[in-house]
Every structure is written in structure tokens, then in C-alpha cells.
Design a protein around this motif. Structure first.
Motif, PDB file in Angstrom:
ATOM      1  N   SER A 199       1.697  -1.174   0.004  1.00 21.92           N
ATOM      2  CA  SER A 199      -0.019   0.204  -0.151  1.00 21.92           C
ATOM      3  C   SER A 199       0.840   1.411   0.139  1.00 21.92           C
ATOM      4  CB  SER A 199      -0.781   0.062   1.439  1.00 21.92           C
ATOM      5  OG  SER A 199      -1.643  -1.145   1.390  1.00 21.92           O
ATOM      6  N   LEU A 200       2.295   1.043   0.801  1.00 22.53           N
ATOM      7  CA  LEU A 200       3.253   1.945   0.520  1.00 22.53           C
ATOM      8  C   LEU A 200       3.916   2.391  -0.412  1.00 22.53           C
ATOM      9  CD1 LEU A 200       4.537   2.216   4.079  1.00 22.53           C
ATOM     10  CD2 LEU A 200       3.377   3.941   3.131  1.00 22.53           C
ATOM     11  N   MET A 201       4.025   1.726  -1.060  1.00 21.40           N
ATOM     12  CA  MET A 201       4.291   1.222  -3.284  1.00 21.40           C
ATOM     13  C   MET A 201       3.421   2.496  -3.609  1.00 21.40           C
ATOM     14  SD  MET A 201       6.469  -2.311  -2.449  1.00 21.40           S
ATOM     15  CE  MET A 201       6.570  -1.971  -4.704  1.00 21.40           C
ATOM     16  N   TYR A 202       1.642   1.602  -3.153  1.00 23.17           N
ATOM     17  CA  TYR A 202       1.146   2.282  -4.479  1.00 23.17           C
ATOM     18  C   TYR A 202       0.601   3.367  -4.414  1.00 23.17           C
ATOM     19  CZ  TYR A 202      -3.414   2.701  -6.934  1.00 23.17           C
ATOM     20  OH  TYR A 202      -4.784   2.750  -7.751  1.00 23.17           O
ATOM     21  N   GLY A 203       0.466   3.929  -2.596  1.00 18.10           N
ATOM     22  CA  GLY A 203      -0.035   5.098  -1.836  1.00 18.10           C
ATOM     23  C   GLY A 203       1.156   6.386  -2.048  1.00 18.10           C
ATOM     24  N   SER A 204       2.582   6.224  -2.099  1.00 22.47           N
ATOM     25  CA  SER A 204       3.618   6.877  -1.899  1.00 22.47           C
ATOM     26  C   SER A 204       4.221   7.073  -2.690  1.00 22.47           C
ATOM     27  CB  SER A 204       3.886   6.650  -1.029  1.00 22.47           C
ATOM     28  OG  SER A 204       3.184   7.022   0.511  1.00 22.47           O
ATOM     29  N   GLY A 205       4.308   6.072  -4.391  1.00 25.00           N
ATOM     30  CA  GLY A 205       5.212   6.098  -5.109  1.00 25.00           C
ATOM     31  C   GLY A 205       6.337   5.277  -4.882  1.00 25.00           C
ATOM     32  N   LEU A 206       7.063   5.093  -3.891  1.00 21.56           N
ATOM     33  CA  LEU A 206       8.104   4.288  -3.029  1.00 21.56           C
ATOM     34  C   LEU A 206       8.680   3.049  -4.290  1.00 21.56           C
ATOM     35  CD1 LEU A 206       7.518   4.564   0.425  1.00 21.56           C
ATOM     36  CD2 LEU A 206       8.633   6.109  -0.785  1.00 21.56           C
ATOM     37  N   ARG A 207       9.706   3.026  -4.362  1.00 15.13           N
ATOM     38  CA  ARG A 207      10.749   1.640  -5.179  1.00 15.13           C
ATOM     39  C   ARG A 207      10.564   0.549  -3.798  1.00 15.13           C
ATOM     40  NH1 ARG A 207      13.032   6.411  -6.782  1.00 15.13           N
ATOM     41  NH2 ARG A 207      13.283   6.563  -9.259  1.00 15.13           N
ATOM     42  N   LEU A 208      10.370  -0.106  -4.030  1.00 11.49           N
ATOM     43  CA  LEU A 208      10.579  -1.192  -2.812  1.00 11.49           C
ATOM     44  C   LEU A 208      11.503  -1.077  -2.009  1.00 11.49           C
ATOM     45  CD1 LEU A 208       9.798  -4.151  -1.752  1.00 11.49           C
ATOM     46  CD2 LEU A 208      11.118  -5.688  -3.187  1.00 11.49           C
ATOM     47  N   GLN A 209      12.704  -1.470  -2.566  1.00  9.23           N
ATOM     48  CA  GLN A 209      13.847  -1.292  -1.522  1.00  9.23           C
ATOM     49  C   GLN A 209      14.137   0.125  -1.075  1.00  9.23           C
ATOM     50  OE1 GLN A 209      16.894  -3.404  -1.230  1.00  9.23           O
ATOM     51  NE2 GLN A 209      17.674  -1.573   0.518  1.00  9.23           N
ATOM     52  N   GLU A 210      13.112   1.705  -1.437  1.00  8.05           N
ATOM     53  CA  GLU A 210      13.148   2.500  -0.975  1.00  8.05           C
ATOM     54  C   GLU A 210      12.365   2.172   0.263  1.00  8.05           C
ATOM     55  OE1 GLU A 210      13.911   5.527  -4.414  1.00  8.05           O
ATOM     56  OE2 GLU A 210      11.616   4.864  -3.920  1.00  8.05           O
ATOM     57  N   CYS A 211      11.156   1.279   0.234  1.00  7.58           N
ATOM     58  CA  CYS A 211       9.899   1.444   0.684  1.00  7.58           C
ATOM     59  C   CYS A 211      10.616   0.664   2.409  1.00  7.58           C
ATOM     60  CB  CYS A 211       9.029   0.616   0.367  1.00  7.58           C
ATOM     61  SG  CYS A 211       7.545   0.026   1.765  1.00  7.58           S
ATOM     62  N   LEU A 212      11.662  -0.628   2.229  1.00 10.29           N
ATOM     63  CA  LEU A 212      11.850  -0.742   3.121  1.00 10.29           C
ATOM     64  C   LEU A 212      13.039  -0.438   4.191  1.00 10.29           C
ATOM     65  CD1 LEU A 212      12.568  -4.560   0.586  1.00 10.29           C
ATOM     66  CD2 LEU A 212      10.886  -3.899   2.998  1.00 10.29           C
ATOM     67  N   ALA A 213      14.154   0.080   3.115  1.00  7.55           N
ATOM     68  CA  ALA A 213      14.897   1.250   4.008  1.00  7.55           C
ATOM     69  C   ALA A 213      14.291   2.230   4.797  1.00  7.55           C
ATOM     70  CB  ALA A 213      15.587   0.925   3.118  1.00  7.55           C
ATOM     71  N   LEU A 214      13.177   2.230   5.185  1.00  6.51           N
ATOM     72  CA  LEU A 214      12.401   3.017   5.581  1.00  6.51           C
ATOM     73  C   LEU A 214      12.944   3.178   7.348  1.00  6.51           C
ATOM     74  CD1 LEU A 214       8.893   3.854   4.342  1.00  6.51           C
ATOM     75  CD2 LEU A 214      11.012   5.548   4.208  1.00  6.51           C
ATOM     76  N   ARG A 215      13.434   4.254   7.517  1.00 10.52           N
ATOM     77  CA  ARG A 215      13.873   3.837   9.542  1.00 10.52           C
ATOM     78  C   ARG A 215      12.454   5.653   9.720  1.00 10.52           C
ATOM     79  NH1 ARG A 215      19.364   1.938  10.336  1.00 10.52           N
ATOM     80  NH2 ARG A 215      20.458   2.160   8.147  1.00 10.52           N
TER      81      ARG A 215
END
Length: 389
Positions: A199-215
Motif C-alpha cells: 500500500s505504501l508503494m502504491y500510495g506513495s510511489g516508493l520503490r521496493l528498496q526505498e520502502c524497506l529501507a525506511l527508518r
């Protein structure tokens, strides 16, 4: 009872890079310390590491015993390549990719000294990739870039004619685009933190690695903003996230906090910091703000410090579950994690349709496209609302 058919052996592309390390009996040694080709010695018995690089200059034969110098030299070359890449602060993925291509290039030429190789050998390997391996143009260009880096930066050699070697022309292909109905069906097959990641990838336009690397420190609930650190091109940026994900994201952070508190009681709870930040802030690896939003379930031992640390969720975990969700949702398209952030912006669908068409220029003003991504008022403020859990 009928005998089961034997499983065919792995293809060369399935063999790990470690398996391509030259065995002890490979003939021929080559040096990696010099910048130019070593000189041949008249008497092989008098050759030493201080003369001509200390290695034989003849190409190795397909069979025949020899010493383990080729294996040692190959590993030394890879280590020098890694050090050169890290000096330039390239990404870990680039380092891993370049090291793999150099290993395959040396193995293809039967572990001959790279200082003796030139344009003809590079072109022969690129031709082998295109004709025998049938790799794509982008893969072939990636291998070419790795070999250019090897000769220019690591071996510090200028190979004549290598700069003029033509690169493969990449095909212009349309990306896989999911409609809103397909995205709703896909997210309906996910649960828990995998649903939140998608949902974050779809709603925020994040790539997979960017989403998983969130702190945790990069999540701003007050402004409904996510700070993407060290994104593509090593650039930071901010992006919004939908208001519908406020509560699920708070619940996820609460679970991370609870696990972190348990780890601290057990004397663990450290994470890896970027670059040399740990020397500047020695206690930061144990602070909650530096922990991952989506941590892995298991810890690992840091080879540098010997401490137990926790990394973020591995991308292959998400990719594997997404493939299963695509099949379960009955989506015939080859959708991957790249298909979710593709429709983040209101004009994404228009750009996809028009950027590949020839003819007069299209208007730059975003237009409505109800089939792909309608431009609603709430998305101007907080991003696209993902379908329900």
C-alpha cells in the motif's frame, strides 16, 4: 515402482559465482598488482613475484595440473575491484554486479592474466553473451560497463579501441501497468505488513528498496510525509503517504518498538548505520529512531564488529509473496513490485500512453484518466488512498 526421472543439472546461469572460482589445478598464473602487462621471463624456474608480476604469461590450457596461483590471483583481483568501487562510494549492488561480471569474464578466458587481454577478448565475451547466452541489451551493456571499469580504474590500463566498441541498443518497452481494479484485487490478497508495504508503494510511489529501507525517524505523521534516504542516484526526497495508512503505520511502529524493547533487555537491538556514522554517534545503533520500519525477523552477525544486528526485510521476501498474490488474484499480467509505484502521480497514465507515440507534441498539462488513476481532490493533499485491507 517406477523410477523417477533424474533432475537435469543446473544451467550455467544458475551456478553461484563462488563455483566459478578457479580450482587449484587451473594452469597459468597472472598478476593483479601491476598497472601494465608484465614482461615475459626466459626461464620459468627463475620467475618470482618481483619479476613480471611473478606469474606465467601463457594462457592456461583446458586440462593439465598447475599450482593454486590462479585462484589466489582471481580473488585478489576481485578484492582490489571492491576496494576501488568503495573508494568511489558506489552502491553495494553495483559492487556485487561488477564483481560478478569480472569473475565471469576471467572464467570465460580460462583465467588468463587480464593484463594480457584487450579489445578482442572483451568483444569476444560480449558476443558470447549476446549469441550464446542470449542476454538482453541492458545486461550486455552492464557487463561492458563492468569491464571498462576493470581496465580503466582497477588495472589502470587504456586499451586501444575499447572506447569505440559499440554498445547494444536497448529496446524501448512498455512497462506493466495495473488498473485500479487489478490493484484492489492484488492488495486484497495481502495481509499484515506485506499489505502495508504494498500500500505504501502504491500510495506513495516508493520503490521496493526505498520502502524497506525506511527508518522510524523518517516517518513524519504530523505532515504525513516519508523521507526517502539515499534513493536512486543517491538522492534524498520527500513523499506523502495516504491518510488511510496512518493507523496501520502507527501499529507497525508500535510492534517494532515492543520488539526493540525486548532486544534491549537481552543486550541486543542494534542496527547498521550508513557510512561511518556509527563512529560519530556510538549509541545511535541502539536508538529507536534509527531502526527499520519493516525489520527482518532474524538477526545476523556483523563480520566487522561481531555484534548481533537486525537488518530490514529482504526484498526477495516481498517479491515472492507478491508473485503469489498476483496469481491468486487471477491477474494475467507479469506484474512485479515495479508495477505498484508506477501509478502514483495523476498524469502517470497519460505519460505512459503518450510518451511512446510519434507525432505532434502532447499537452504537458495533466489530464484525467479514470481507467488508470483518476485525479481526485484528496490525492492532491495526501496521496492516493489504497484499497481496503
Amino acid at each position: 515402482m517406477d523410477a523417477r526421472p533424474a533432475r537435469p543439472g543446473p544451467r550455467r546461469s544458475e551456478v553461484s559465482l563462488e563455483a566459478l572460482t578457479p580450482p587449484w589445478w587451473v594452469a597459468g598464473h597472472w598478476a593483479v598488482s601491476g598497472s601494465g602487462p608484465p614482461t615475459k621471463t626466459s626461464d620459468p624456474e627463475t620467475s618470482s613475484p618481483t619479476k613480471g608480476g611473478g606469474f606465467d604469461q601463457e594462457p592456461c590450457s583446458q586440462s593439465g595440473p598447475a599450482s593454486a596461483g590462479a585462484a589466489v590471483a582471481a580473488n585478489a583481483l576481485i578484492q582490489r575491484l571492491r576496494q576501488t568501487i568503495r573508494q568511489r562510494h558506489y552502491s553495494r549492488r553495483t559492487e556485487k554486479s561488477y564483481a560478478g561480471w569480472v569473475r565471469r569474464f576471467v572464467a570465460f578466458h580460462r583465467y588468463r592474466n587480464p593484463a594480457l587481454l584487450g579489445t578482442a577478448e572483451v568483444r569476444a565475451y560480449l558476443t558470447h553473451l549476446a549469441v550464446r547466452q542470449q542476454v538482453s541489451a541492458s545486461t550486455q551493456n552492464q557487463a561492458f560497463s563492468a569491464l571498462l571499469f576493470l581496465f580503466r580504474e582497477v588495472l589502470e590500463r587504456k586499451v586501444e579501441g575499447l572506447d569505440d566498441t559499440p554498445r547494444a541498443k536497448s529496446a524501448v518497452r512498455l512497462p506493466v501497468v495495473l488498473s485500479r481494479h487489478e490493484v484492489r484485487a492484488l492488495l486484497g490478497r495481502l495481509r499484515g505488513r506485506l499489505w502495508l508495504i504494498a500500500s505504501l508503494m502504491y500510495g506513495s510511489g516508493l520503490r521496493l528498496q526505498e520502502c524497506l529501507a525506511l527508518r522510524i525517524k523518517d516517518v513524519d505523521f504530523g505532515r504525513r510525509v516519508l523521507v526517502v534516504r539515499d534513493g536512486k542516484g543517491r538522492k534524498d526526497r520527500e513523499t506523502v503517504f495516504p491518510g488511510k495508512l496512518m493507523d496501520p503505520l502507527r501499529e507497525q511502529l508500535q510492534r517494532v518498538r515492543s520488539r526493540h524493547d525486548r532486544d534491549l533487555v537481552d543486550g541486543r537491538g542494534a542496527v547498521t548505520l550508513p557510512d561511518a556514522l556509527e563512529r560519530k554517534y556510538p549509541r545511535a545503533p541502539w536508538e529507536l529512531g534509527w531502526h527499520w520500519v519493516f525489520p527482518a525477523s532474524r538477526e545476523y552477525v556483523d563480520t566487522r564488529t561481531g555484534l548481533l544486528r537486525r537488518h530490514h526485510l529482504h526484498p526477495t521476501v516481498v517479491q515472492r509473496i507478491l508473485r503469489g498474490a498476483v496469481r491468486a488474484a487471477g491477474i494475467a499480467k507479469p506484474a512485479t513490485s515495479h508495477s505498484l509505484p508506477l501509478l502514483r502521480h495523476p498524469h502517470a497514465g497519460v505519460g505512459l500512453r503518450h510518451s511512446y507515440h510519434s507525432g505532434p507534441a502532447r499537452p504537458s498539462r495533466p489530464q484525467h484518466d479514470h481507467d488508470l488513476h483518476p485525479r481526485d481532490e484528496h490525492r492532491e493533499q495526501g496521496g492516493e488512498e489504497p484499497p481496503g485491507r
